[in-house]
Enzyme design. Structure first.
Site, mmCIF file in Angstrom:
data_model
loop_
_atom_site.group_PDB
_atom_site.id
_atom_site.type_symbol
_atom_site.label_atom_id
_atom_site.label_comp_id
_atom_site.label_asym_id
_atom_site.label_seq_id
_atom_site.Cartn_x
_atom_site.Cartn_y
_atom_site.Cartn_z
ATOM 1 N N CYS A 276 -2.482 0.541 -8.492
ATOM 2 C CA CYS A 276 -1.727 1.266 -7.404
ATOM 3 C C CYS A 276 -0.482 0.574 -6.631
ATOM 4 C CB CYS A 276 -2.805 1.714 -6.314
ATOM 5 S SG CYS A 276 -3.473 -0.045 -5.675
ATOM 6 N N GLU B 197 -8.459 5.158 0.180
ATOM 7 C CA GLU B 197 -7.298 4.608 -0.166
ATOM 8 C C GLU B 197 -6.767 5.101 -1.493
ATOM 9 O OE1 GLU B 197 -5.360 2.623 1.507
ATOM 10 O OE2 GLU B 197 -6.916 2.869 2.945
#
Ligand code: NAD
Length: 528
Positions: free
Chosen positions: A319, A285
């Site tokens: 993020c 990720e």
């Protein structure tokens, strides 16, 4: 067993709760400067070289001293994990799940202490730190429930005379490489998902948040997870991390972090080496360049509040943080008039003081990189707020907003990972979606509109792994918002969702013939 539900947050407006947090902060500060060992197969190991963790909001304050593992130590860790796998792989799912429930309970008990480590080591404000601990508890609880569900296996068609089943079995030794920005939640999620499925783990935390990782390891030990199932190895990513990624006995890598390191790991994991008999699995990720679209038919006030939180919560170091604000030109001026004063009012300073909304950015190199981007922004658009460091002995930066940013600019395309928001103008809703999708990333996005047709259009066309309608683009909740992105944002692993544990297992289909085999009857004896 109780059904899963998200862990509630603490209310710091309550003076009793505030006092608990103040007490925990003082206690944690008292523990500063301690040295932490590696934990390899249950044994404590020291290295010659050390690594220091500092408080980003008080540059010279040492949080803790950690070991810097080299390749030789990494090899020992691999051997310990391989050994533990031989028994852990056959441990029943109920036993494995119980360890996760135990860790969740320990976290509940140590909640304020864990919050405090995050406030001081990563400069999270109290609320953000508390949400991080709550998410870590959620991961333990949710994956505990999930591993029991996976253990029951899927329902298969049963052929005549057969018993047909599919079992989910573990992969082997996994290297868990988390980032510093959700220092407890992401680390806990990736580690517990890995070992819940019967794998053993080498946990190599970020060098910016090793103390929180060490606290996680303490809780693993307190829960009496068998030795060698989780091994704790601090050290340089480039040295020990690379060695383990390339190792022939590494079966999988669970990584969360930047695009550049993620791609590096994917590339190296793809190269087979002598002694390797499988294809390594990489769950990666990575970064984001997340957006909020505000349509001409939106509730402006709630969009302003949410844009501010999404862009500047935890200094924009999520993020999922909003770094691209796409406003319909019909509401552009009205929106900005409301947004700017609320951003200017943001308090920046050591988050130990509950009055500060924004703390410091994580370290000197992040600070320098953000200031460089701010200079780039000045040449690409109009600086309307912030754009400079904030006072204090930490890596403080004022929340910064650039308007009149073109869609192809660096400020609009590259991940800055800090409190810098780029605002652009869209001609209409279609154009807003076009701007949103013009990115190499595809992690989160939020769309504000009251128009049902536009909501449906956004659901169909905005290309992000996590889309939110009329709510902020940060703050994914375990079990409700499985998390993971498209494009260069990663492998879309959907952490905290029903498909996640599948990534840490392999499925074995078994067909057993169960009808009695026809045997020849003995011929009847003739009489006479
Ligand atoms: P980073 O890529 O610098 O580091 C991540 C981890 O990789 C750290 O533990 C680091 O020590 C390790 N590492 C570094 N080099 C390595 C190597 N050569 N081999 C093996 N490991 C190595 O990222 P960061 O600064 O810790 O985190 C910020 C980044 O993470 C941002 O880009 C952010 O968007 C991303 N992030 C993504 C998600 C998501 O779910 N998509 C969540 C959180 C953070």
């Amino acid at each position: 067993m109780k059904p899963f539900r998200n862990e509630p947050y603490n209310d710091f407006n309550n003076p009793k709760i505030r006092r608990k947090m103040e007490k925990a902060l003082a206690q944690v500060e008292y523990e500063f400067g301690k040295e932490y060992d590696l934990v390899i197969g249950g044994k404590r190991v020291k290295c010659e070289k050390k690594l220091y963790s500092y408080n980003p909001a008080k540059k010279d304050e040492v949080i803790g001293i950690f070991q810097k593992a080299d390749e030789q130590i990494a090899e020992q860790t691999m051997q310990a994990a391989l050994k533990a796998f031989e028994t852990w792989r056959y441990t029943p799912a109920t036993v494995r799940a119980n360890y996760l429930f135990k860790i969740a309970n320990i976290m509940r008990r140590r909640r304020f202490e864990l919050n405090s480590w995050m406030v001081l080591e990563t400069s999270k404000n109290w609320l953000e730190a508390d949400a991080d601990t709550a998410e870590a508890i959620d991961f333990c609880d949710y994956y505990g429930h999930e591993v029991l569900r996976y253990d029951r296996g899927p329902k298969l068609l049963q052929l005549k005379d057969e018993r047909d089943e599919q079992r989910y079995i573990p992969l082997g030794v996994g290297i868990v490489i988390p980032p510093w920005n959700f220092p407890l939640a992401i680390l806990t999620g990736m580690t517990t998902a890995s070992f819940a499925c019967g794998n053993t783990v080498i946990l190599k935390p970020s060098s910016d948040s090793p103390a929180i990782a060490a606290k996680f390891m303490e809780m693993v030990e307190e829960a009496k997870v068998p030795v060698g199932v989780v091994n704790f190895m601090t050290g340089s990513g480039a040295l020990a991390g690379d060695y383990l990624v390339r190792h022939p006995k590494t079966r999988f890598i669970a990584f969360t972090g930047s695009k550049s390191v993620g791609l590096h790991i994917i590339e190296h994991a793809a190269k087979t080496v002598p002694g390797q008999i499988w294809i390594k699995r990489v769950v990666a990720e990575m970064g984001g360049k997340d957006l909020i679209i505000v349509d001409s038919e939106a509730n402006i006030d709630s969009a302003v509040t949410d844009a501010r939180v999404s862009a500047f919560g935890f200094q924009g170091q999520k993020c999922s943080a909003c770094s691209r604000l796409i406003l319909d030109e019909k509401i552009y001026d009205k929106f900005m008039k409301k947004l700017i004063p609320t951003v200017e009012a943001i308090t920046v300073g050591p988050p130990k003081d509950h009055g500060n909304y924004m703390g410091a950015v994580i370290n000197e190199s992040a600070y320098k990189s953000m200031l460089e981007y701010i200079e780039i922004g000045k040449s690409e658009g109009k600086l309307v707020c912030g754009g400079k460091p904030a006072e204090g002995n930490g890596w403080f930066i004022r929340p910064t907003v650039f308007t009149d940013i073109g869609p192809k600019t660096r400020i609009f395309q590259e991940e800055i990972f800090g409190p810098v928001l780029a605002v652009t103008r869209a001609r209409n809703f279609e154009h807003a979606i076009e701007l949103a999708n013009d990115s190499e990333y595809g992690l989160t996005g939020a769309v504000y509109t009251k128009n049902r047709q536009k909501i449906e259009k956004a659901k169909n066309e905005v290309f992000v792994g996590n889309l939110y309608i009329n709510r902020k683009c940060t703050g994914a909740m375990v079990a409700a918002h499985p998390f993971g992105g498209f494009n260069m944002s990663g492998t879309d692993s959907k952490a905290g969702g029903p498909d996640y544990l599948g990534l840490f297992t392999q499925a074995k289909a078994i067909a057993e013939y169960v009808a009695a085999r026809k045997t020849k009857k003995p011929a009847k004896k003739r009489r006479g």
